[in-house]
Scaffold this active site. Structure first.
Site, PDB file in Angstrom:
ATOM      1  N   ASP A  13      32.745  20.129  42.565  1.00 60.60           N
ATOM      2  CA  ASP A  13      34.128  20.541  42.834  1.00 60.60           C
ATOM      3  C   ASP A  13      34.319  21.995  42.440  1.00 60.60           C
ATOM      4  O   ASP A  13      34.484  22.316  41.264  1.00 60.60           O
ATOM      5  CB  ASP A  13      35.102  19.625  42.069  1.00 60.60           C
ATOM      6  CG  ASP A  13      35.086  18.217  42.626  1.00 60.60           C
ATOM      7  OD1 ASP A  13      35.112  18.070  43.865  1.00 60.60           O
ATOM      8  OD2 ASP A  13      35.041  17.261  41.838  1.00 60.60           O
ATOM      9  N   LYS A  35      28.297  15.639  46.385  1.00 55.69           N
ATOM     10  CA  LYS A  35      29.571  15.372  47.061  1.00 55.69           C
ATOM     11  C   LYS A  35      30.330  16.686  47.205  1.00 55.69           C
ATOM     12  O   LYS A  35      30.528  17.413  46.237  1.00 55.69           O
ATOM     13  CB  LYS A  35      30.436  14.398  46.259  1.00 55.69           C
ATOM     14  CG  LYS A  35      31.820  14.173  46.878  1.00 55.69           C
ATOM     15  CD  LYS A  35      32.576  13.074  46.150  1.00 55.69           C
ATOM     16  CE  LYS A  35      33.601  13.603  45.174  1.00 55.69           C
ATOM     17  NZ  LYS A  35      34.886  13.985  45.764  1.00 55.69           N
ATOM     18  N   ASP A  61      33.380  14.196  51.526  1.00 56.21           N
ATOM     19  CA  ASP A  61      34.550  13.407  51.125  1.00 56.21           C
ATOM     20  C   ASP A  61      35.832  14.095  51.592  1.00 56.21           C
ATOM     21  O   ASP A  61      36.504  14.770  50.816  1.00 56.21           O
ATOM     22  CB  ASP A  61      34.535  13.256  49.597  1.00 56.21           C
ATOM     23  CG  ASP A  61      35.631  12.341  49.089  1.00 56.21           C
ATOM     24  OD1 ASP A  61      36.159  11.539  49.885  1.00 56.21           O
ATOM     25  OD2 ASP A  61      35.952  12.419  47.888  1.00 56.21           O
ATOM     26  N   LEU A  62      36.164  13.913  52.868  1.00 52.69           N
ATOM     27  CA  LEU A  62      37.351  14.581  53.414  1.00 52.69           C
ATOM     28  C   LEU A  62      38.525  13.619  53.611  1.00 52.69           C
ATOM     29  O   LEU A  62      39.602  14.029  54.048  1.00 52.69           O
ATOM     30  CB  LEU A  62      36.997  15.285  54.736  1.00 52.69           C
ATOM     31  CG  LEU A  62      35.918  16.369  54.606  1.00 52.69           C
ATOM     32  CD1 LEU A  62      35.624  17.015  55.954  1.00 52.69           C
ATOM     33  CD2 LEU A  62      36.333  17.443  53.596  1.00 52.69           C
ATOM     34  N   LYS A  63      38.337  12.346  53.358  1.00 50.26           N
ATOM     35  CA  LYS A  63      39.415  11.335  53.371  1.00 50.26           C
ATOM     36  C   LYS A  63      40.336  11.490  54.587  1.00 50.26           C
ATOM     37  O   LYS A  63      41.546  11.720  54.441  1.00 50.26           O
ATOM     38  CB  LYS A  63      40.231  11.403  52.074  1.00 50.26           C
ATOM     39  CG  LYS A  63      39.416  11.114  50.813  1.00 50.26           C
ATOM     40  CD  LYS A  63      40.306  10.979  49.594  1.00 50.26           C
ATOM     41  CE  LYS A  63      39.567  10.576  48.334  1.00 50.26           C
ATOM     42  NZ  LYS A  63      38.680  11.592  47.781  1.00 50.26           N
ATOM     43  N   LEU A  64      39.765  11.339  55.773  1.00 46.37           N
ATOM     44  CA  LEU A  64      40.547  11.537  56.992  1.00 46.37           C
ATOM     45  C   LEU A  64      41.600  10.434  57.150  1.00 46.37           C
ATOM     46  O   LEU A  64      41.349   9.265  56.839  1.00 46.37           O
ATOM     47  CB  LEU A  64      39.628  11.552  58.216  1.00 46.37           C
ATOM     48  CG  LEU A  64      38.488  12.573  58.187  1.00 46.37           C
ATOM     49  CD1 LEU A  64      37.725  12.558  59.514  1.00 46.37           C
ATOM     50  CD2 LEU A  64      38.991  13.972  57.902  1.00 46.37           C
ATOM     51  N   ASP A  66      44.769   9.820  60.077  1.00 45.61           N
ATOM     52  CA  ASP A  66      45.631  10.272  61.175  1.00 45.61           C
ATOM     53  C   ASP A  66      45.606   9.165  62.223  1.00 45.61           C
ATOM     54  O   ASP A  66      45.063   8.079  61.961  1.00 45.61           O
ATOM     55  CB  ASP A  66      45.102  11.620  61.721  1.00 45.61           C
ATOM     56  CG  ASP A  66      46.214  12.476  62.340  1.00 45.61           C
ATOM     57  OD1 ASP A  66      47.019  11.918  63.121  1.00 45.61           O
ATOM     58  OD2 ASP A  66      46.269  13.682  62.054  1.00 45.61           O
ATOM     59  N   THR A  70      42.625  10.903  66.763  1.00 42.41           N
ATOM     60  CA  THR A  70      42.422  12.166  66.042  1.00 42.41           C
ATOM     61  C   THR A  70      41.345  12.027  64.975  1.00 42.41           C
ATOM     62  O   THR A  70      40.499  12.914  64.806  1.00 42.41           O
ATOM     63  CB  THR A  70      43.757  12.628  65.427  1.00 42.41           C
ATOM     64  OG1 THR A  70      44.698  12.761  66.498  1.00 42.41           O
ATOM     65  CG2 THR A  70      43.624  13.944  64.698  1.00 42.41           C
ATOM     66  N   THR A 124      43.320   6.186  42.840  1.00 43.52           N
ATOM     67  CA  THR A 124      43.416   5.763  41.439  1.00 43.52           C
ATOM     68  C   THR A 124      44.547   6.475  40.703  1.00 43.52           C
ATOM     69  O   THR A 124      44.885   6.115  39.591  1.00 43.52           O
ATOM     70  CB  THR A 124      42.086   5.998  40.688  1.00 43.52           C
ATOM     71  OG1 THR A 124      41.605   7.297  41.025  1.00 43.52           O
ATOM     72  CG2 THR A 124      41.050   4.972  41.069  1.00 43.52           C
ATOM     73  N   GLY A 214      31.115  14.144  38.278  1.00 41.97           N
ATOM     74  CA  GLY A 214      31.400  15.560  38.467  1.00 41.97           C
ATOM     75  C   GLY A 214      31.220  16.348  37.197  1.00 41.97           C
ATOM     76  O   GLY A 214      30.106  16.752  36.838  1.00 41.97           O
ATOM     77  N   ARG A 215      32.327  16.567  36.483  1.00 37.16           N
ATOM     78  CA  ARG A 215      32.326  17.483  35.343  1.00 37.16           C
ATOM     79  C   ARG A 215      31.292  17.204  34.253  1.00 37.16           C
ATOM     80  O   ARG A 215      30.749  18.159  33.680  1.00 37.16           O
ATOM     81  CB  ARG A 215      33.749  17.579  34.776  1.00 37.16           C
ATOM     82  CG  ARG A 215      34.661  18.362  35.703  1.00 37.16           C
ATOM     83  CD  ARG A 215      36.121  18.093  35.453  1.00 37.16           C
ATOM     84  NE  ARG A 215      36.488  16.738  35.849  1.00 37.16           N
ATOM     85  CZ  ARG A 215      37.708  16.249  35.782  1.00 37.16           C
ATOM     86  NH1 ARG A 215      38.689  17.005  35.322  1.00 37.16           N
ATOM     87  NH2 ARG A 215      37.951  15.004  36.180  1.00 37.16           N
TER      88      ARG A 215
END
Ligand code: C5P
Length: 238
Positions: A13, A35, A61-64, A66, A70, A124, A214-215
């Protein structure tokens, strides 16, 4: 005890290409995938995403979310990047999920592997009150299982879920759906803004197919060593 290996994804990130490329190279032999999400993609563009995916397996991870046409067209446009995992929102509904799966099947018909389609159920960050505010009268766990079942039946290959949801999802949906689990903290590390964490070993034992960290990796003095330690913990738990 789980019988399969739980794989490790490092969440990179950052809005900086140089930073992400540095982490990606450092982690090349110690994680199973990286990721990249909204921050990196919007800041650096899809060419940068594609460059990084040349040397590491990619969870895009673009969490589409619509209308079905689309989202399906958006996924088709992303196919040159060839992620191994990619996300859409379950709340887009069964048709959106089915059309997304159909596009991936079509675009990757000749390939040895097509990207796995993952559905995000309840974020979450949402509790029971937040769900009620948007008209959903259920606990987060009830809603996760309900949306998860709908998403898998509609054609999702798996779900992004919290470690605390794995057991309920396995009970409801069996072993087949891929479960991808963020909110993981090695014992003794800072929890940051994650509220209900599990260790890598606990998530592996609960039945996660992939964990997302991640971190704890990107902020470590030695990210590759931290990733290797996590891999050892995963191996010991399987
Ligand atoms: O740094 P940390 O290990 O908390 O990063 C976890 C990653 O997983 C972040 O990219 C975060 O956006 C993502 N994520 C999450 N919880 C979710 C879904 C995604 O932490 N429910």
């Amino acid at each position: 005890m789980s019988t399969h290996r739980t794989r490790l994804i490092a969440a990179l990130d950052t809005p900086s290409y140089e930073q992400a490329a540095h982490w990606s190279a450092a982690l090349e032999d110690s994680v199973d995938a990286i990721k990249l999400g909204l921050e990196f993609t919007y800041a650096c563009g899809l060419d940068a995403v594609q460059k990084l995916s040349a040397s590491q397996k990619l969870f895009l991870d673009l969490k589409l979310h619509d209308i079905p046409n689309t989202v399906a067209s958006g996924l088709r446009a992303l196919t040159p990047i060839q992620p191994v995992l990619t996300t859409i929102h379950a709340l887009g509904g069964a048709e959106m999920i089915a059309r997304s799966r159909a596009v991936l099947e079509e675009e990757f018909a000749e390939a040895t592997q097509r990207p796995k389609l993952l559905a995000v159920t309840v974020l979450t960050s949402m509790n029971e009150q937040a769900l009620s505010d948007i008209g959903i009268n259920a606990t987060p766990l009830e809603e996760v299982v309900r949306l998860g079942r709908m998403a898998i039946n509609a054609g999702a290959d798996g779900l992004v879920c919290s470690a605390h949801e794995i057991t309920a999802l396995r009970d409801a949906l069996g072993d087949k759906p891929e479960l991808i689990v963020p909110g993981i903290r090695p014992a003794g590390s800072q929890t940051d803004d994650q509220k209900r964490v599990m260790t890598p070993g606990q998530a592996a034992k609960a039945g996660a197919d992939w964990i997302v960290v991640g971190r704890p990796i990107t902020r470590a003095a030695n990210p590759a060593q931290t990733a290797r330690d996590i891999q050892e913990e995963l191996q010991a738990a399987s």
